[in-house]
Enzyme design. Structure first.
Site, short mmCIF file in Angstrom:
data_model
loop_
_atom_site.label_atom_id
_atom_site.label_comp_id
_atom_site.label_asym_id
_atom_site.label_seq_id
_atom_site.Cartn_x
_atom_site.Cartn_y
_atom_site.Cartn_z
N GLY A 274 0.82 -1.21 0.00
CA GLY A 274 0.00 0.00 0.00
C GLY A 274 0.85 1.25 0.00
O GLY A 274 0.63 2.17 -0.82
N ALA B 81 10.36 5.19 11.26
CA ALA B 81 9.88 6.57 11.39
C ALA B 81 8.77 6.61 12.44
O ALA B 81 7.97 5.69 12.54
CB ALA B 81 9.34 7.05 10.06
N GLU C 81 -3.72 -22.61 5.26
CA GLU C 81 -2.79 -22.65 4.12
C GLU C 81 -1.51 -23.40 4.50
O GLU C 81 -1.03 -24.26 3.75
CB GLU C 81 -2.46 -21.23 3.65
CG GLU C 81 -3.66 -20.55 2.99
CD GLU C 81 -3.40 -19.13 2.52
OE1 GLU C 81 -4.19 -18.64 1.70
OE2 GLU C 81 -2.42 -18.50 2.96
N HIS D 178 -16.04 -26.37 -22.69
CA HIS D 178 -16.05 -27.79 -22.41
C HIS D 178 -14.77 -28.47 -22.91
O HIS D 178 -14.30 -28.11 -23.99
CB HIS D 178 -17.27 -28.41 -23.12
CG HIS D 178 -17.45 -29.86 -22.80
ND1 HIS D 178 -17.89 -30.30 -21.57
CD2 HIS D 178 -17.23 -30.95 -23.56
CE1 HIS D 178 -17.95 -31.62 -21.60
NE2 HIS D 178 -17.55 -32.04 -22.78
N GLU E 139 -17.29 -25.00 -16.16
CA GLU E 139 -18.52 -24.95 -16.96
C GLU E 139 -19.73 -25.20 -16.07
O GLU E 139 -20.85 -24.80 -16.40
CB GLU E 139 -18.46 -25.95 -18.13
CG GLU E 139 -18.43 -27.41 -17.75
CD GLU E 139 -18.29 -28.31 -18.98
OE1 GLU E 139 -19.17 -28.25 -19.85
OE2 GLU E 139 -17.30 -29.06 -19.07
P1 NDP Z 1 -7.57 -15.02 10.75
O1 NDP Z 1 -8.22 -13.90 11.44
O2 NDP Z 1 -7.99 -15.43 9.39
O3 NDP Z 1 -7.66 -16.32 11.67
C1 NDP Z 1 -7.24 -16.32 12.99
C2 NDP Z 1 -7.53 -17.69 13.56
O4 NDP Z 1 -6.96 -17.81 14.86
C3 NDP Z 1 -9.02 -17.95 13.71
O5 NDP Z 1 -9.24 -19.30 13.41
C4 NDP Z 1 -9.26 -17.64 15.19
O6 NDP Z 1 -10.31 -18.34 15.75
C5 NDP Z 1 -7.97 -18.14 15.81
N1 NDP Z 1 -7.65 -17.46 17.07
C6 NDP Z 1 -7.66 -16.13 17.32
N2 NDP Z 1 -7.28 -15.90 18.59
C7 NDP Z 1 -7.03 -17.09 19.14
C8 NDP Z 1 -6.60 -17.50 20.44
N3 NDP Z 1 -6.37 -16.62 21.41
N4 NDP Z 1 -6.45 -18.81 20.68
C9 NDP Z 1 -6.69 -19.72 19.70
N5 NDP Z 1 -7.10 -19.40 18.45
C10 NDP Z 1 -7.26 -18.09 18.19
O7 NDP Z 1 -6.00 -14.67 10.81
P2 NDP Z 1 -4.74 -15.24 10.07
O8 NDP Z 1 -3.63 -15.05 11.05
O9 NDP Z 1 -4.96 -16.60 9.52
O10 NDP Z 1 -4.60 -14.23 8.85
C11 NDP Z 1 -4.56 -12.83 9.09
C12 NDP Z 1 -5.12 -12.06 7.92
O11 NDP Z 1 -4.20 -12.08 6.85
C13 NDP Z 1 -6.41 -12.62 7.34
O12 NDP Z 1 -7.53 -12.15 8.00
C14 NDP Z 1 -6.36 -12.17 5.91
O13 NDP Z 1 -6.95 -10.90 5.82
C15 NDP Z 1 -4.88 -12.07 5.62
N6 NDP Z 1 -4.42 -13.21 4.81
C16 NDP Z 1 -4.95 -13.41 3.56
C17 NDP Z 1 -4.56 -14.47 2.79
C18 NDP Z 1 -5.17 -14.67 1.45
O14 NDP Z 1 -5.78 -13.76 0.93
N7 NDP Z 1 -5.03 -15.86 0.86
C19 NDP Z 1 -3.55 -15.42 3.27
C20 NDP Z 1 -3.07 -15.15 4.59
C21 NDP Z 1 -3.51 -14.08 5.31
P3 NDP Z 1 -11.85 -17.82 15.67
O15 NDP Z 1 -12.31 -18.11 14.28
O16 NDP Z 1 -12.53 -18.66 16.70
O17 NDP Z 1 -11.81 -16.38 16.00
#
Ligand code: NDP
Length: 452
Positions: free
Chosen positions: A15, A115, A182, A435, A440
């Site tokens: 960004g 910064a 992932e 196809h 499809e």
């Molecule tokens: P996410 O917010 O996607 O997932 C976080 C996960 O951790 C959730 O399953 C959450 O559970 C769990 N969690 C949160 N806090 C705790 C805790 N204290 N104890 C145990 N589990 C916990 O974050 P990510 O770190 O996977 O990714 C961050 C961001 O990066 C994403 O939101 C996305 O925007 C971006 N990203 C995008 C990608 C793509 O476009 N392909 C690839 C990688 C990252 P719960 O669901 O219960 O809250």
């Protein structure tokens, strides 16, 4: 008042770099940019780009098996991290240099320093220099969040996973979001024994339920030991790894543990609150529709604002900021109907509303197909793909499109154009099928599987 710069950008990620380049090359602004780590930010250095290269590396395991099934005389050896890792490092350095060169070509002055904001028009660099700027853009991204239970153990996050000296024999991955899922798939494909703990009932919260279930089933079938409703209670460092006690009463030593439990906005220690910039509960910089903070000369874009945390969105926010502030053309970044992909195996490509969210909003029809695609069926694999359209009963518009399949990220980019244009189900139907392809199905689903 004379300023040293028209714009000073803090943070050299996707960004910040885009905003700096466009402001300088297209709007003739005098621009400075400071980056404390490596140019390119999370996406290029420790996120999307190295992750995708690891997805490619990981995919060969299945490809070798399929090739044999198709009659090729190939024998897959083991994956050698010591071959891959230096190539990955070299590629990231190449990309980082391109970012630097492009900034320099655009006339942006680069500072390899941290910064902080000293007042609404002044930035202070860690090397002692101070500059004034008419506008300051905060584009400092996010950083991994690790819960307290893991604070005293040498767990990895997505920051460290690309820098492992060697692949572990086994790993525990904690979390059920994008990054956790992932990496569970990537490392499983590379031959690591993967256990994944997710505290909730199903991985990938927020995405379409059927897609989530489909991916989870496939991950388990591929060999990921996925434990739902499970979390870590206690961790201790021991010889050979980390001993983990979990809520299911089990205890086991893992060679490595990867935490992927979300990301926090990277706003600490920037001096923002001291100059009056309002931060939200997670530390996100609060901005209006034009990315302006509560201090009129300071703007913020990307993950530090915790809006939609995706690279292309940060880039759009940066471009909209330049349009607004430097080109006299007030522009709001468009956060509606953003296509995205999760690079699990199989991938998820998605745009618009999940079935659950759409059904809350209005009466819908659901069109869905789940089938074994010809390429892997022939190779004797049981993989299934899923294609799903959520359609408004009132307007016939496609409100959501969800694809679980190899290359779903590529497919959703194109389906996304149609959905963004407001295509109806009948527009999809009018389009002749290509196809034989998997996609499809998107234009041949005649009857809804259910209404809601
Ligand atoms: P996410 O917010 O996607 O997932 C976080 C996960 O951790 C959730 O399953 C959450 O559970 C769990 N969690 C949160 N806090 C705790 C805790 N204290 N104890 C145990 N589990 C916990 O974050 P990510 O770190 O996977 O990714 C961050 C961001 O990066 C994403 O939101 C996305 O925007 C971006 N990203 C995008 C990608 C793509 O476009 N392909 C690839 C990688 C990252 P719960 O669901 O219960 O809250």
């Amino acid at each position: 008042m004379e300023f040293d710069f028209d714009l000073f950008v803090i943070g050299g990620g996707s960004g910040g770099v885009r905003a700096a380049r466009v402001a300088s090359s297209e709007a003739g602004a005098k621009v400075g940019l400071a980056e404390e780590y490596r140019m390119g930010g999370t996406c290029v250095i420790r996120g999307c780009v190295p992750k995708k290269l690891m997805v490619f590396a990981s995919g060969y395991a299945g490809a070798f098996e399929d090739a044999r099934a198709y009659g090729w005389d190939v024998t897959a050896g083991a994956f050698d991290w010591s071959v891959f890792r230096p190539k990955l490092d070299a590629e990231l350095t190449r990309l980082e240099n391109i970012y630097r060169t492009n900034l320099a070509k655009a006339g942006v002055q680069i500072f390899d320093a941290r910064a902080t904001v000293a007042d609404p028009h002044t930035v202070r660099l860690s090397d002692g220099q101070t500059f004034t700027a008419k506008h300051i853009l905060v584009a400092t991204g996010g950083r991994p969040f690790v819960p307290p239970v893991a604070a005293d153990c040498p767990v990895m996050t997505s920051n460290e996973v690309f820098q492992m000296d060697a692949l572990p024999k086994d790993i525990l991955i904690v979390g059920g979001g994008y990054i956790a899922c992932e990496f569970a798939c990537i490392l499983n494909g590379l031959g690591v024994e993967v256990t994944q703990y997710y505290r909730g009932a199903q991985i990938l919260r927020g995405f379409d339920d059927e897609a989530r279930g489909h991916i989870a089933d496939q991950m388990v079938a591929n060999g990921v030991n996925l434990h739902l409703g499970t979390d870590v209670i206690e961790m201790t460092t021991v010889d050979g790894g980390i001993r983990v006690k979990s809520t299911d009463g089990k205890e086991r030593v893992y060679e490595k543990v990867l935490y992927a439990t979300g990301r926090d906005p990277n706003s600490d220690g920037l001096g923002l609150e001291q100059v009056g910039v309002k931060l939200g509960r997670k530390g996100e910089v609060v901005v209006d529709d034009y990315s302006q903070t509560s201090v009129p000369s300071i703007f913020a874009i990307g993950d530090v604002t915790d809006r939609v945390n995706l690279t292309p969105v940060a880039i759009r926010e940066g471009v909209a900021f330049v349009e607004t502030v430097f080109k006299g053309n007030p522009t709001k970044p468009d956060h509606d109907l953003i296509p995205s992909a999760v690079f699990t195996q199989p991938e998820l490509g998605t745009i618009g509303l999940s079935e659950e969210d759409a059904a809350e909003q209005e009466p819908i029809e659901v069109y869905a197909a789940s089938f074994r695609p010809m390429q892997t069926l022939f190779a004797g694999r049981d993989d299934r793909v899923m294609m799903k359209l959520i359609v408004s009963q009132a307007t016939r518009k496609v409100l959501g499109c969800h694809i679980v399949a190899d290359h779903a990220g590529e497919l959703i980019q194109l389906a996304g154009v149609a959905v963004k244009m407001g295509a109806t189900k009948e527009d999809f139907d009018r389009t002749v099928a290509v196809h034989p392809t998997m996609s499809e199905e998107l234009v041949t689903m005649k009857t809804p599987v259910r209404t809601a």
